[in-house]
Design a protein around this motif. Structure first.
Motif, PDB file in Angstrom:
ATOM      1  N   CYS A   1       0.843  -1.194   0.000  1.00 10.54           N
ATOM      2  CA  CYS A   1       0.000   0.000   0.000  1.00 10.54           C
ATOM      3  C   CYS A   1       0.884   1.252   0.000  1.00 10.54           C
ATOM      4  CB  CYS A   1      -0.902  -0.006   1.230  1.00 10.54           C
ATOM      5  SG  CYS A   1      -1.942   1.454   1.341  1.00 10.54           S
ATOM      6  N   PRO A   2       0.676   2.188  -0.942  1.00  8.55           N
ATOM      7  CA  PRO A   2       1.508   3.388  -0.981  1.00  8.55           C
ATOM      8  C   PRO A   2       1.222   4.356   0.164  1.00  8.55           C
ATOM      9  CG  PRO A   2      -0.158   3.475  -2.697  1.00  8.55           C
ATOM     10  CD  PRO A   2      -0.267   2.134  -2.051  1.00  8.55           C
ATOM     11  N   THR A   3       0.081   4.222   0.844  1.00  3.80           N
ATOM     12  CA  THR A   3      -0.231   5.148   1.936  1.00  3.80           C
ATOM     13  C   THR A   3       0.216   4.635   3.295  1.00  3.80           C
ATOM     14  OG1 THR A   3      -2.471   4.227   2.018  1.00  3.80           O
ATOM     15  CG2 THR A   3      -2.185   6.277   0.812  1.00  3.80           C
ATOM     16  N   CYS A   4       0.007   3.338   3.581  1.00  2.30           N
ATOM     17  CA  CYS A   4       0.373   2.851   4.914  1.00  2.30           C
ATOM     18  C   CYS A   4       1.465   1.776   4.897  1.00  2.30           C
ATOM     19  CB  CYS A   4      -0.865   2.351   5.662  1.00  2.30           C
ATOM     20  SG  CYS A   4      -1.678   0.956   4.891  1.00  2.30           S
ATOM     21  N   GLY A   5       1.837   1.246   3.728  1.00  2.00           N
ATOM     22  CA  GLY A   5       2.943   0.296   3.625  1.00  2.00           C
ATOM     23  C   GLY A   5       2.603  -1.148   3.943  1.00  2.00           C
ATOM     24  N   ILE A   6       1.338  -1.455   4.155  1.00  2.00           N
ATOM     25  CA  ILE A   6       0.922  -2.831   4.474  1.00  2.00           C
ATOM     26  C   ILE A   6       0.840  -3.650   3.181  1.00  2.00           C
ATOM     27  CG2 ILE A   6      -1.003  -4.197   5.382  1.00  2.00           C
ATOM     28  CD1 ILE A   6      -0.669  -2.681   7.722  1.00  2.00           C
ATOM     29  N   LEU A   7       1.104  -4.941   3.276  1.00  2.00           N
ATOM     30  CA  LEU A   7       1.001  -5.839   2.126  1.00  2.00           C
ATOM     31  C   LEU A   7      -0.447  -5.876   1.642  1.00  2.00           C
ATOM     32  CD1 LEU A   7       2.490  -7.980   0.374  1.00  2.00           C
ATOM     33  CD2 LEU A   7       1.729  -9.666   2.033  1.00  2.00           C
ATOM     34  N   LEU A   8      -0.626  -5.611   0.339  1.00  2.00           N
ATOM     35  CA  LEU A   8      -1.976  -5.611  -0.238  1.00  2.00           C
ATOM     36  C   LEU A   8      -2.490  -7.032  -0.395  1.00  2.00           C
ATOM     37  CD1 LEU A   8      -1.587  -2.910  -3.031  1.00  2.00           C
ATOM     38  CD2 LEU A   8      -2.636  -2.625  -0.788  1.00  2.00           C
ATOM     39  N   GLN A   9      -3.784  -7.196  -0.255  1.00  2.00           N
ATOM     40  CA  GLN A   9      -4.426  -8.490  -0.448  1.00  2.00           C
ATOM     41  C   GLN A   9      -5.071  -8.524  -1.823  1.00  2.00           C
ATOM     42  OE1 GLN A   9      -7.088  -9.214   2.807  1.00  2.00           O
ATOM     43  NE2 GLN A   9      -5.435  -9.267   4.306  1.00  2.00           N
ATOM     44  N   PHE A  10      -5.157  -9.728  -2.392  1.00  7.23           N
ATOM     45  CA  PHE A  10      -5.713  -9.919  -3.725  1.00  7.23           C
ATOM     46  C   PHE A  10      -7.165 -10.367  -3.607  1.00  7.23           C
ATOM     47  CE2 PHE A  10      -6.569 -12.772  -7.339  1.00  7.23           C
ATOM     48  CZ  PHE A  10      -6.445 -11.845  -8.357  1.00  7.23           C
ATOM     49  N   GLU A  11      -8.016  -9.798  -4.455  1.00 11.85           N
ATOM     50  CA  GLU A  11      -9.424 -10.186  -4.493  1.00 11.85           C
ATOM     51  C   GLU A  11      -9.783 -10.580  -5.924  1.00 11.85           C
ATOM     52  OE1 GLU A  11     -12.366  -7.087  -3.666  1.00 11.85           O
ATOM     53  OE2 GLU A  11     -13.196  -8.454  -2.181  1.00 11.85           O
ATOM     54  N   LEU A  12     -10.337 -11.760  -6.094  1.00  7.16           N
ATOM     55  CA  LEU A  12     -10.718 -12.266  -7.414  1.00  7.16           C
ATOM     56  C   LEU A  12     -11.875 -11.443  -7.991  1.00  7.16           C
ATOM     57  CD1 LEU A  12     -10.583 -16.091  -6.704  1.00  7.16           C
ATOM     58  CD2 LEU A  12      -9.077 -14.800  -8.204  1.00  7.16           C
ATOM     59  N   PRO A  13     -12.060 -11.486  -9.329  1.00  5.52           N
ATOM     60  CA  PRO A  13     -13.201 -10.791  -9.931  1.00  5.52           C
ATOM     61  C   PRO A  13     -14.514 -11.347  -9.376  1.00  5.52           C
ATOM     62  CG  PRO A  13     -11.746 -11.699 -11.626  1.00  5.52           C
ATOM     63  CD  PRO A  13     -11.233 -12.153 -10.311  1.00  5.52           C
ATOM     64  N   TYR A  14     -15.489 -10.436  -9.179  1.00 11.41           N
ATOM     65  CA  TYR A  14     -16.766 -10.851  -8.598  1.00 11.41           C
ATOM     66  C   TYR A  14     -17.882 -10.005  -9.202  1.00 11.41           C
ATOM     67  CZ  TYR A  14     -20.326 -11.787  -5.068  1.00 11.41           C
ATOM     68  OH  TYR A  14     -21.480 -12.144  -4.429  1.00 11.41           O
ATOM     69  N   MET A  15     -18.863 -10.640  -9.797  1.00 11.37           N
ATOM     70  CA  MET A  15     -20.049 -10.001 -10.381  1.00 11.37           C
ATOM     71  C   MET A  15     -19.691  -8.812 -11.272  1.00 11.37           C
ATOM     72  SD  MET A  15     -22.835 -10.087  -7.375  1.00 11.37           S
ATOM     73  CE  MET A  15     -24.177 -11.160  -7.752  1.00 11.37           C
ATOM     74  N   GLY A  16     -18.817  -9.029 -12.230  1.00 13.53           N
ATOM     75  CA  GLY A  16     -18.471  -7.985 -13.188  1.00 13.53           C
ATOM     76  C   GLY A  16     -17.379  -7.032 -12.719  1.00 13.53           C
ATOM     77  N   ARG A  17     -17.011  -7.087 -11.448  1.00 13.93           N
ATOM     78  CA  ARG A  17     -15.939  -6.228 -10.940  1.00 13.93           C
ATOM     79  C   ARG A  17     -14.595  -6.879 -11.281  1.00 13.93           C
ATOM     80  NH1 ARG A  17     -16.475  -6.285  -5.213  1.00 13.93           N
ATOM     81  NH2 ARG A  17     -14.992  -7.981  -5.270  1.00 13.93           N
ATOM     82  N   PRO A  18     -13.631  -6.113 -11.770  1.00 15.90           N
ATOM     83  CA  PRO A  18     -12.336  -6.704 -12.119  1.00 15.90           C
ATOM     84  C   PRO A  18     -11.554  -7.128 -10.871  1.00 15.90           C
ATOM     85  CG  PRO A  18     -12.238  -4.328 -12.334  1.00 15.90           C
ATOM     86  CD  PRO A  18     -13.664  -4.676 -12.017  1.00 15.90           C
ATOM     87  N   ALA A  19     -10.556  -7.963 -11.079  1.00 12.31           N
ATOM     88  CA  ALA A  19      -9.681  -8.358  -9.978  1.00 12.31           C
ATOM     89  C   ALA A  19      -8.972  -7.110  -9.452  1.00 12.31           C
ATOM     90  CB  ALA A  19      -8.663  -9.382 -10.463  1.00 12.31           C
ATOM     91  N   ARG A  20      -8.649  -7.126  -8.164  1.00 12.20           N
ATOM     92  CA  ARG A  20      -8.027  -5.935  -7.589  1.00 12.20           C
ATOM     93  C   ARG A  20      -7.173  -6.303  -6.386  1.00 12.20           C
ATOM     94  NH1 ARG A  20     -12.483  -2.804  -3.976  1.00 12.20           N
ATOM     95  NH2 ARG A  20     -13.006  -4.550  -2.633  1.00 12.20           N
ATOM     96  N   PHE A  21      -6.275  -5.377  -6.057  1.00 13.72           N
ATOM     97  CA  PHE A  21      -5.525  -5.430  -4.814  1.00 13.72           C
ATOM     98  C   PHE A  21      -6.158  -4.405  -3.892  1.00 13.72           C
ATOM     99  CE2 PHE A  21      -2.067  -6.977  -7.607  1.00 13.72           C
ATOM    100  CZ  PHE A  21      -1.755  -8.136  -6.926  1.00 13.72           C
ATOM    101  N   PHE A  22      -6.299  -4.750  -2.617  1.00 17.27           N
ATOM    102  CA  PHE A  22      -6.863  -3.784  -1.668  1.00 17.27           C
ATOM    103  C   PHE A  22      -6.079  -3.835  -0.361  1.00 17.27           C
ATOM    104  CE2 PHE A  22      -8.966  -7.686  -0.633  1.00 17.27           C
ATOM    105  CZ  PHE A  22      -9.130  -7.653   0.744  1.00 17.27           C
ATOM    106  N   CYS A  23      -6.090  -2.716   0.330  1.00 24.16           N
ATOM    107  CA  CYS A  23      -5.415  -2.602   1.616  1.00 24.16           C
ATOM    108  C   CYS A  23      -6.404  -2.975   2.719  1.00 24.16           C
ATOM    109  CB  CYS A  23      -4.890  -1.184   1.822  1.00 24.16           C
ATOM    110  SG  CYS A  23      -4.015  -0.988   3.394  1.00 24.16           S
ATOM    111  N   PRO A  24      -6.018  -3.878   3.643  1.00 26.15           N
ATOM    112  CA  PRO A  24      -6.947  -4.272   4.701  1.00 26.15           C
ATOM    113  C   PRO A  24      -7.112  -3.221   5.809  1.00 26.15           C
ATOM    114  CG  PRO A  24      -4.894  -5.468   4.931  1.00 26.15           C
ATOM    115  CD  PRO A  24      -4.796  -4.672   3.662  1.00 26.15           C
ATOM    116  N   THR A  25      -6.263  -2.180   5.839  1.00 21.72           N
ATOM    117  CA  THR A  25      -6.356  -1.197   6.921  1.00 21.72           C
ATOM    118  C   THR A  25      -6.837   0.177   6.476  1.00 21.72           C
ATOM    119  OG1 THR A  25      -4.034  -0.632   6.656  1.00 21.72           O
ATOM    120  CG2 THR A  25      -4.561  -2.307   8.280  1.00 21.72           C
TER     121      THR A  25
END
Length: 111
Positions: A4-28
């Motif tokens: 994560c460029p804002t807090c530095g935590i390892l990003l988690q991966f989320e598979l595509p779901y209902m038309g939404r593309p795959a993405r990385f997201f920060c858990p915090t």
């Protein structure tokens, strides 16, 4: 791995779901990075093959102890040897041999 460029935590991966593309997201924090559908290779790194260093250098051969060991290649009965600890301390040392026959020079090891 992406961080994560804002807090530095390892990003988690989320598979595509209902038309939404795959993405990385920060858990915090609310940072989200959507993945592109096509992956681009920006550059290729060519690996350089390293030269293997010999166990016995010319200086080592001058002072190396000798023993009666049979060469697996030429069956000569004398070899120089060197013992090196290459595994953990609770394992036995490895013994490296070099045939003293001037026409052979085969190297082998015993664990």
């Amino acid at each position: 791995m992406e961080f994560c460029p804002t807090c530095g935590i390892l990003l988690q991966f989320e598979l595509p779901y209902m038309g939404r593309p795959a993405r990385f997201f920060c858990p915090t924090c609310p940072y989200v990075s959507h993945m592109e559908s096509k992956v681009k290779i920006k550059r290729r790194q060519h690996l350089v093959k390293k030269e293997i260093e010999p166990i016995f250098s010319k200086e080592d051969m001058k002072n190396a102890p000798t023993t009666e060991a049979t060469c697996p290649k030429c069956r000569f009965g004398k070899a120089a040897f060197q013992q090196i600890q290459i595994r953990s301390a609770d394992e036995p040392m490895s013994t490296f041999y070099k045939c003293l026959n001037e026409h052979c020079g085969e190297q082998w090891r015993e664990d």
